[in-house]
Design a protein around this motif. Structure first.
Motif, PDB file in Angstrom:
ATOM      1  N   LYS A   1      20.084 -16.350 -23.576  1.00 52.83           N
ATOM      2  CA  LYS A   1      19.006 -16.915 -22.756  1.00 52.83           C
ATOM      3  C   LYS A   1      17.790 -15.991 -22.760  1.00 52.83           C
ATOM      4  O   LYS A   1      16.644 -16.448 -22.909  1.00 52.83           O
ATOM      5  N   ALA A   2      18.042 -14.708 -22.610  1.00 50.18           N
ATOM      6  CA  ALA A   2      16.932 -13.748 -22.609  1.00 50.18           C
ATOM      7  C   ALA A   2      16.222 -13.729 -23.955  1.00 50.18           C
ATOM      8  O   ALA A   2      14.994 -13.587 -24.029  1.00 50.18           O
ATOM      9  N   SER A   3      16.984 -13.905 -25.039  1.00 50.85           N
ATOM     10  CA  SER A   3      16.379 -13.850 -26.376  1.00 50.85           C
ATOM     11  C   SER A   3      15.390 -14.983 -26.605  1.00 50.85           C
ATOM     12  O   SER A   3      14.442 -14.844 -27.384  1.00 50.85           O
TER      13      SER A   3
ATOM     14  N   ASN B   1       4.580  -6.397 -17.450  1.00 49.27           N
ATOM     15  CA  ASN B   1       5.902  -6.098 -16.900  1.00 49.27           C
ATOM     16  C   ASN B   1       6.762  -7.334 -17.139  1.00 49.27           C
ATOM     17  O   ASN B   1       6.590  -8.349 -16.471  1.00 49.27           O
ATOM     18  N   ARG B   2       7.685  -7.259 -18.101  1.00 53.49           N
ATOM     19  CA  ARG B   2       8.390  -8.468 -18.533  1.00 53.49           C
ATOM     20  C   ARG B   2       9.204  -9.096 -17.414  1.00 53.49           C
ATOM     21  O   ARG B   2       9.269 -10.326 -17.293  1.00 53.49           O
ATOM     22  N   VAL B   3       9.847  -8.303 -16.593  1.00 50.57           N
ATOM     23  CA  VAL B   3      10.669  -8.853 -15.511  1.00 50.57           C
ATOM     24  C   VAL B   3       9.787  -9.507 -14.454  1.00 50.57           C
ATOM     25  O   VAL B   3      10.073 -10.621 -13.983  1.00 50.57           O
ATOM     26  N   GLN B   4       8.703  -8.854 -14.064  1.00 51.71           N
ATOM     27  CA  GLN B   4       7.777  -9.459 -13.109  1.00 51.71           C
ATOM     28  C   GLN B   4       7.176 -10.739 -13.690  1.00 51.71           C
ATOM     29  O   GLN B   4       6.917 -11.699 -12.964  1.00 51.71           O
TER      30      GLN B   4
ATOM     31  N   SER C   1       9.311  -8.690 -29.328  1.00 51.22           N
ATOM     32  CA  SER C   1       9.313  -7.281 -28.917  1.00 51.22           C
ATOM     33  C   SER C   1      10.455  -6.531 -29.576  1.00 51.22           C
ATOM     34  O   SER C   1      10.747  -5.383 -29.207  1.00 51.22           O
ATOM     35  N   GLY C   2      11.133  -7.179 -30.521  1.00 51.87           N
ATOM     36  CA  GLY C   2      12.277  -6.540 -31.176  1.00 51.87           C
ATOM     37  C   GLY C   2      13.464  -6.385 -30.251  1.00 51.87           C
ATOM     38  O   GLY C   2      14.320  -5.506 -30.453  1.00 51.87           O
TER      39      GLY C   2
ATOM     40  N   ASP D   1      13.621  -8.293 -23.966  1.00 50.37           N
ATOM     41  CA  ASP D   1      14.772  -9.152 -23.664  1.00 50.37           C
ATOM     42  C   ASP D   1      15.836  -8.344 -22.909  1.00 50.37           C
ATOM     43  O   ASP D   1      16.439  -8.834 -21.949  1.00 50.37           O
ATOM     44  N   ALA D   2      16.049  -7.116 -23.354  1.00 44.64           N
ATOM     45  CA  ALA D   2      17.052  -6.254 -22.708  1.00 44.64           C
ATOM     46  C   ALA D   2      16.668  -5.945 -21.262  1.00 44.64           C
ATOM     47  O   ALA D   2      17.538  -5.809 -20.393  1.00 44.64           O
ATOM     48  N   LYS D   3      15.372  -5.845 -20.986  1.00 45.94           N
ATOM     49  CA  LYS D   3      14.926  -5.584 -19.609  1.00 45.94           C
ATOM     50  C   LYS D   3      15.250  -6.766 -18.703  1.00 45.94           C
ATOM     51  O   LYS D   3      15.612  -6.584 -17.527  1.00 45.94           O
TER      52      LYS D   3
END
Length: 761
Positions: free
Chosen positions: A17-19, A238-241, A254-255, A259-261
């Protein structure tokens, strides 16, 4: 085929899902092969396909893309004042996208032209939000009719290139709502673009990509946007925000870092997985809307689309001046001067740069048609340089001809993505040669190739000026048709040409200090400023001439009264009284006469392009609503039009109003009011809930005769009346020698009247 998006999401791992929330590479969304989710490709627009691949990826137009058709840039397209033309362009691009396997076209670009110096103005439509919104919505309808998504951009308040990736646009909400957001709002409500691209910049200190107010409250909750929000390339902060705020897709990849964040934030409880599921759902809906609606019949016929590009540019060009020199007479000996005659500038630099399939210059067009044209360069098209021999040869050629056409404009290096212009001037070599030619040839015509206004110190000395803007690869052929009378100019300026850049209302605050840029001019930009200040300009918003003449008469309204829920039709009779067929752009402006707040003297709220044969008459009907009368009132967080008189203005341009009518408007909306010692008597008298209560207080305090004399609109003592109305309640209490108890009783009584509509004594 129907897709069960929720079932797909339920089968995904958290990491999958994040990917999906970032691209797989520079131009593609992320596929998940085990679930049958394919990648979909983006391509830059808005005026052609900049499809890249094979390791040539970039977002600045540096590397080559496929051979495609370059249509008129937005600066020209908006000058058509023709939504149907914009829809035709969009439909053509949509079919090209289907033929090339492109799922989303990055456009249209609708940022408002705040300053003539913005380096990317050529890619934007207008200084006016109403015109911008109508053209953008039609373009989106055209592209998406082929089941290809659009990405309207750059959301929001991205009005300069200087430090665009980190500068904060400091702008009040009223100005945002009235000037910089309406084009996005119109596009969303009328056409539902499948994606919206958020801008790099901050808005009042918050990056667009992190801005929950912008991406969720306004865009989704208020406007009902159904698609997904994608970043401008590299705009994540800020990817999460961003996920919390409503940002869906990060481009390019972003390689896996961002996604990992997202995964980590969900695992540690700082991000709700339900928000990620919403994001994935929005992305997948757009992916499958393309994948499940492919058009095998779609073709990319470059030759046919080139002809469309010529026809479109013919509709977009604006005849700015004409003292009888145009159209050129058949057989006349004409000197073509300037490097743009042979090598036209037809597009801007950066991510919208098209690898054009075919370009035919105005000189080549004239030669093909065997016109009696001689050519001399005079000045080059790519630099500011004077060659004395070339200069003298150009003047001599102009002197010996029956007319001289100088092809002027801005070199590529002057305006483009990532940097702004340093001034509003043409290269000095061009101004100097135009002046010299005008001195020896009374039939001097200037053809302009530029993406934004230029100063024209020679404008009153030449016989005609034809603005071609950056007209796409058909600009030369369109120019030939217009110069020689095979077509009648019908474009109108979608932006004001000021006399000097210093006249522009943003001049003192553009482009800011690199950290912040203050939009101190507020809603007074473009013609809203020049008309309100009664400042002379070179050419006004909406201006454009024709080879024929038009007459306006018999303006009438379907009703002279309107309320919050009503609409009124505005009708006007327009005739072509000239010798040839032509098209007129009827423009409708509204002027607020209530004095409720500071507003521009007039604002565009309707337009129609009407084709009229010589001698033909048509009735043009436009509609206005309460929103068209309104301004954004921050006190009520809503659009508001005060009760009272509004003037309906119809004409040829913002400075050429032909007819006017009056409309009485009544609203049930009453702006909230805080009553304290600083509240003035004028504010209380203007509010119907408190006016009667205040009059009663004044009569009790000062007596009936004195009160009636001071507050009557027929009072002969203007000074006394002005003094009374400007008085705050605390001063009234002092003059009346009120004690504290009596003063508080007065305040409470007025507050009660405000909330209940009555007051008891």
């Amino acid at each position: 085929m129907a897709r069960d998006i929720h079932a797909l999401i339920s089968q995904m791992t958290l990491e999958e899902k994040a990917s999906l929330c970032s691209g797989s590479d520079f131009w593609h969304t992320q596929p998940i092969e085990r679930l049958g989710i394919p990648a979909v490709m983006f391509a830059d627009g808005p005026h052609g396909l900049r499809k890249q691949g094979d390791g040539r990826d970039d977002h600045l137009g540096l590397n080559e893309s496929i051979e495609a058709v370059c249509f008129p840039a937005a600066c020209a397209l908006a000058s058509s004042f023709d939504p149907e033309l914009a829809k035709k362009l969009g439909s053509t691009l949509g079919q090209e996208c289907q033929a090339e396997g492109l799922g989303v076209l990055l456009g249209p670009a609708v940022n408002i032209k705040r300053s003539p110096l913005c380096g990317r103005n050529f890619e934007y439509l207008s200084e006016d939000p109403f015109l911008t919104g109508k053209i953008a919505a039609a373009y989106i309808d055209g592209v998406q009719s082929w089941d290809v998504g659009t990405s309207i951009k750059h959301f929001a308040a991205n009005n300069q290139e200087y430090r665009r990736m980190n500068c904060s646009s400091e702008v009040d909400e009223r100005t945002l709502r009235e000037i910089y957001l309406p084009a996005f709002e119109e596009a969303v409500k009328a056409s539902q673009p499948q994606t919206i691209m958020c801008s790099y910049n901050k808005i009042n200190g918050v990056y667009s990509a992190d801005n929950e107010w912008l991406l969720s409250k306004v865009l989704r909750e208020e406007w009902g946007f159904e698609g997904y929000v994608v970043t401008d390339w590299g705009a994540v902060n800020n990817r999460v925000q961003g996920v919390r705020a409503g940002l869906d897709l990060e481009m390019p990849s972003s390689g896996g870092v961002n996604d990992a964040k997202i995964v980590a934030a969900i695992k540690n409880g700082t991000l709700d997985e339900a928000l990620l599921d919403q994001t994935v759902e929005r992305i997948l809906k757009v992916v499958f809307s393309y994948v499940d609606h492919r058009h095998p019949e779609a073709t990319f016929d470059r030759d046919a689309d080139h002809e469309k590009a010529v026809e479109m540019e013919t509709e977009c060009a604006v005849l700015l001046e004409n003292n009888g020199a145009l159209p050129l007479k058949a057989g006349a000996k004409v000197a073509y001067i300037g490097g743009f005659a042979l090598t036209p500038r037809y597009q801007g630099g950066g991510s919208s740069h098209i690898n054009a399939s075919k370009v035919i210059s105005a000189l080549q067009s004239a030669q093909v048609k065997r016109r009696n044209v001689i050519y001399t360069e005079g000045f080059p098209s790519d630099r500011d340089e004077i060659d004395p021999d070339a200069f003298c040869a150009a003047v001599d050629a102009a002197r010996e001809a029956e007319a001289a056409v100088v092809f002027a404009g801005l070199p590529d290096i002057v305006e483009g993505e990532s940097y702004d212009r340093v001034n509003m001037k043409l290269p000095a070599c061009q101004d100097r040669l135009i002046a010299a030619i005008a001195a020896v040839q009374p039939n001097t015509i200037v053809v302009l190739h530029n993406g934004s206004p230029v100063e024209c110190p020679w404008a009153e000395d030449v016989a005609a000026v034809l603005e071609m803007y950056l007209g796409g690869q058909g600009v030369g052929e369109a120019c030939d048709r217009l110069l020689w009378g095979e077509a009648n100019p019908c474009g109108r300026l979608a932006e004001t040409f000021p006399l000097r850049v210093e006249d522009n209302p943003s001049f003192l605050n553009f482009p800011g200090d690199g950290k912040k840029v203050k939009y101190a001019e507020g809603v007074f930009i473009g013609y809203r400023y020049y008309d309100t200040k009664k400042m002379p300009v070179r050419w006004a918003f909406g201006h454009g001439l024709s080879y024929t003449q038009f007459e306006y008469r018999d303006l009438w309204l379907s009703s002279d009264k309107m309320d919050d829920e009503g609409t009124v039709q505005v009708n006007v009779v327009v005739s072509n009284t000239g010798p040839i067929d032509g098209k007129e752009v009827v423009q409708l402006y509204i002027s607020d006469k209530t004095g409720c707040t500071s507003r521009p003297t007039k604002e565009l709220k309707g337009f129609a392009k009407v084709a009229l044969r010589s001698g033909e008459t048509k009735t043009v009907t436009l509609e206005i609503t309460a929103r068209d009368l309104s301004w954004y009132n921050e006190d009520i967080d809503d659009w508001y039009a005060a009760s009272g008189k509004y003037e309906v203005l119809v004409g040829h341009a913002s400075d050429d109003i032909q007819l006017s009518g009056e409309l009485q408007f009544t609203t049930n909306k009453i702006p909230p009011m805080i009553i304290d010692g600083s509240t003035t008597l004028s504010e209380l008298m203007d509010n119907p809930k408190t006016a009667a209560a205040l009059s009663q207080i004044l009569r009790t305090t000062f007596g009936s005769a004195a009160t009636e004399n001071a507050t009557s609109t027929e009072s002969k003592d203007a000074t006394e009346q002005a003094t009374i109305f400007a008085m705050p309640l605390k001063t009234l209490a002092n003059f009346a020698a009120m004690g504290e108890e009596q003063y508080q009783e007065m305040l409470n009584g007025l507050r009660s009247a405000l909330h209940q509509g009555s007051i008891n004594h």
